[in-house]
Design a protein around this motif. Structure first.
Motif, short mmCIF file in Angstrom:
data_model
loop_
_atom_site.label_atom_id
_atom_site.label_comp_id
_atom_site.label_asym_id
_atom_site.label_seq_id
_atom_site.Cartn_x
_atom_site.Cartn_y
_atom_site.Cartn_z
N VAL A 443 -3.24 2.24 -4.08
CA VAL A 443 -2.32 2.78 -5.08
C VAL A 443 -2.05 4.27 -4.85
O VAL A 443 -1.74 5.00 -5.79
CB VAL A 443 -2.86 2.54 -6.52
CG1 VAL A 443 -2.89 1.05 -6.83
CG2 VAL A 443 -4.26 3.14 -6.69
N GLN A 446 1.33 5.68 -6.12
CA GLN A 446 1.46 5.80 -7.57
C GLN A 446 0.69 6.99 -8.14
O GLN A 446 0.95 7.40 -9.28
CB GLN A 446 0.98 4.51 -8.24
CG GLN A 446 1.78 3.28 -7.86
CD GLN A 446 1.17 2.01 -8.44
OE1 GLN A 446 0.15 2.05 -9.13
NE2 GLN A 446 1.79 0.87 -8.17
N HIS A 447 -0.26 7.54 -7.36
CA HIS A 447 -1.14 8.59 -7.90
C HIS A 447 -1.36 9.72 -6.89
O HIS A 447 -2.50 9.98 -6.48
CB HIS A 447 -2.49 7.99 -8.31
CG HIS A 447 -2.40 6.92 -9.33
ND1 HIS A 447 -2.20 7.17 -10.68
CD2 HIS A 447 -2.46 5.55 -9.21
CE1 HIS A 447 -2.16 6.03 -11.35
NE2 HIS A 447 -2.31 5.03 -10.48
#
Length: 485
Positions: A443, A446-447
């Motif tokens: 992820v 997304q971060h």
């Protein structure tokens, strides 16, 4: 009146003199108080997160360990410092990342290095405090005399100097030129462990020695370290347990190890020591998965022994101390073997090592305060000194690195290992361990803020401890012990 005053003065002078002498004596010898707890530390070998019936094991049960969890606390987010034998043990006993000490991998027979005797172990600290200290089981921190337990703070030692597969009957390396494997008592080699029939007595022998140690020191505070060599391969069980489980020899071995824990807990109770003894149960790393039916279970976590994924680092951790540690509690707080030394030392009134350590004190959490978060970060080092991942809270950033993988290979059977590779190229990835404990979904995109934050932590680790992947030397690493010329 004058005579009375002189006599009173003489009497007071004698009393103060005696008190002064007593103070001088007490300053030289540290006497533990009556409430000082005994400590029993179990350290299994290659036992995975899913290998207890209270953590999901099937086809056998571990009733004594399940009872220990029910009467104490179970920690589900507990990590070893490295997912390999010697490095993991060095961290447990010193409270340091093993790469800080120059220890890595699994030291073989006649290793030219070992745990530096200048390092202060938990046994050193408790012995100074007045504890009797004993180890019965696997050492694996150097088999040269100068590195053996009696030179590292222990009063008594009976066990094997390294993994019991480092012998001429190694299941996968029969061509290896290993010396014979012998029990060590104190500093001296004793009888040889010649074959699997002999190996079948390892667990019961260690248990007998541990029980004898408790009886011998029941009137004194003691530290009993029980690093069982099993369920590391080659698997072997005594006649009492052979064929007892539906899981085969692995289940038999686990049932015998559970019996061993039960014998030692039972002896504590019989001697009236049950309520004044802190008991801890840990494994040194996750399962050696390519041994198939002779290996344990990672409980669904990714990979196993010898990797920087959760299946290699996350292990069962049970703590029992009636009246002090809450019964039946499950805690998800992040902890590590690094944290055992500072916590146990403080509980026992001992000082901390003079040199820098990496462990944190988690006594408040141990006693039931779930509002505290003693540890918020962890560095996943492997090989000689490679930083392969960094974690803060539930976020884990894995760096690109070559490493072991068991995935995609058919595991072995009957004690023979299946294939694996040590050179698989793992990519950079960010994992949210709250939703993805199996580390399957990257992820990063997304971060990006979290990636930057974790990379900053990694830079702090590299400056301190170094990183072979980036060819960097840390500012605060120390030398291992080396055989004296």
């Amino acid at each position: 009146m004058k005579i009375f005053s002189n006599r009173l003065f003489s009497l007071l002078y004698s009393v103060f003199a005696l008190v002064g002498v007593g103070l001088l004596i007490s300053a030289r010898v540290v006497k533990p108080g009556p409430a000082t707890p005994n400590v029993v530390l179990f350290f299994m070998d290659d036992l995975g997160y899913g290998d207890l019936s209270c953590t999901g094991a099937l086809d056998y049960t571990t009733p004594n360990l399940d009872r220990m969890a029910a009467e104490g606390s179970r920690f589900t987010n507990f990590l070893v410092a490295q997912a390999v034998c010697s490095a993991s043990r060095a961290a447990l006993l010193t409270g340091c990342y093993p790469n800080r000490l120059g220890i890595s991998g699994a030291l073989g027979p006649n290793s030219p290095i070992g745990l530096n005797p200048n390092e202060e172990t938990l046994a050193d600290l408790l012995k100074e405090r007045g504890y009797a200290t004993g180890i019965f089981g696997k050492w694996h921190l150097g088999d040269n005399r100068q590195f053996l337990p009696l030179q590292q703070g222990f009063d008594e030692y009976y066990g094997v100097p390294y993994s019991h597969d480092m012998w001429p009957l190694h299941p996968a390396q029969k061509q290896a030129n290993y010396p014979s494997l012998r029990w060590i008592e104190g500093n001296e080699p004793k009888q040889e462990i010649k074959d699997l029939n002999d190996a079948g007595h390892i667990t019961e022998t260690i248990t007998e020695r541990a029980v004898s140690f408790i009886r011998k020191h029941k009137k004194d505070p003691f530290f009993l370290y029980v690093p069982h060599p099993l369920p590391h391969v080659p698997l072997a069980a005594s006649a009492q347990f052979k064929g007892k489980s539906a899981r085969g020899i692995f289940g038999d071995v686990m049932m015998e190890l559970d019996w061993s824990v039960g014998q030692i807990l039972g002896e504590l109770k019989q001697q009236g020591l049950d309520k004044n003894t802190l008991v801890l149960f840990i494994s040194d790393n996750g399962p050696w998965l390519n041994y198939g039916d002779h290996a344990g279970s990672s409980g669904g976590f990714r990979e196993g022994k010898g990797t920087s994924f959760e299946g290699g680092h996350r292990v069962p951790f049970l703590v029992r101390w009636p009246g002090v540690v809450p019964a039946g509690r499950v805690s998800n707080k992040l902890l590590s073997t690094l944290d055992i030394l500072p916590t146990v030392a403080k509980l026992c009134g001992a000082r901390l090592p003079k040199q820098r350590i990496d462990g944190v004190d988690w006594i408040a959490l141990l006693k039931g305060d779930n509002t505290v978060t003693p540890r918020d970060r962890f560095y996943y080092y492997y090989r000689k000194n490679s930083l392969e991942a960094v974690r803060q809270g539930d976020w884990k950033l894995v760096f690109a690195h070559p490493g072991r993988t068991y995935e995609g290979f058919l595991p072995g059977q009957g004690g023979q290992p299946g294939p694996s590779t040590e050179t698989h190229e793992f990519p950079v990835a960010l994992y949210d361990l709250r939703r993805d404990p199996g580390e399957r979904y990257d992820v990063r995109e997304q971060h990006p803020d979290l990636v930057a934050r974790l990379e900053k932590l990694a830079e702090e680790a590299r400056a301190d401890l170094g990183d072979d992947i980036q060819k960097r030397t840390g500012a605060n690493v120390r030398e291992p012990g080396r055989i004296s010329q």
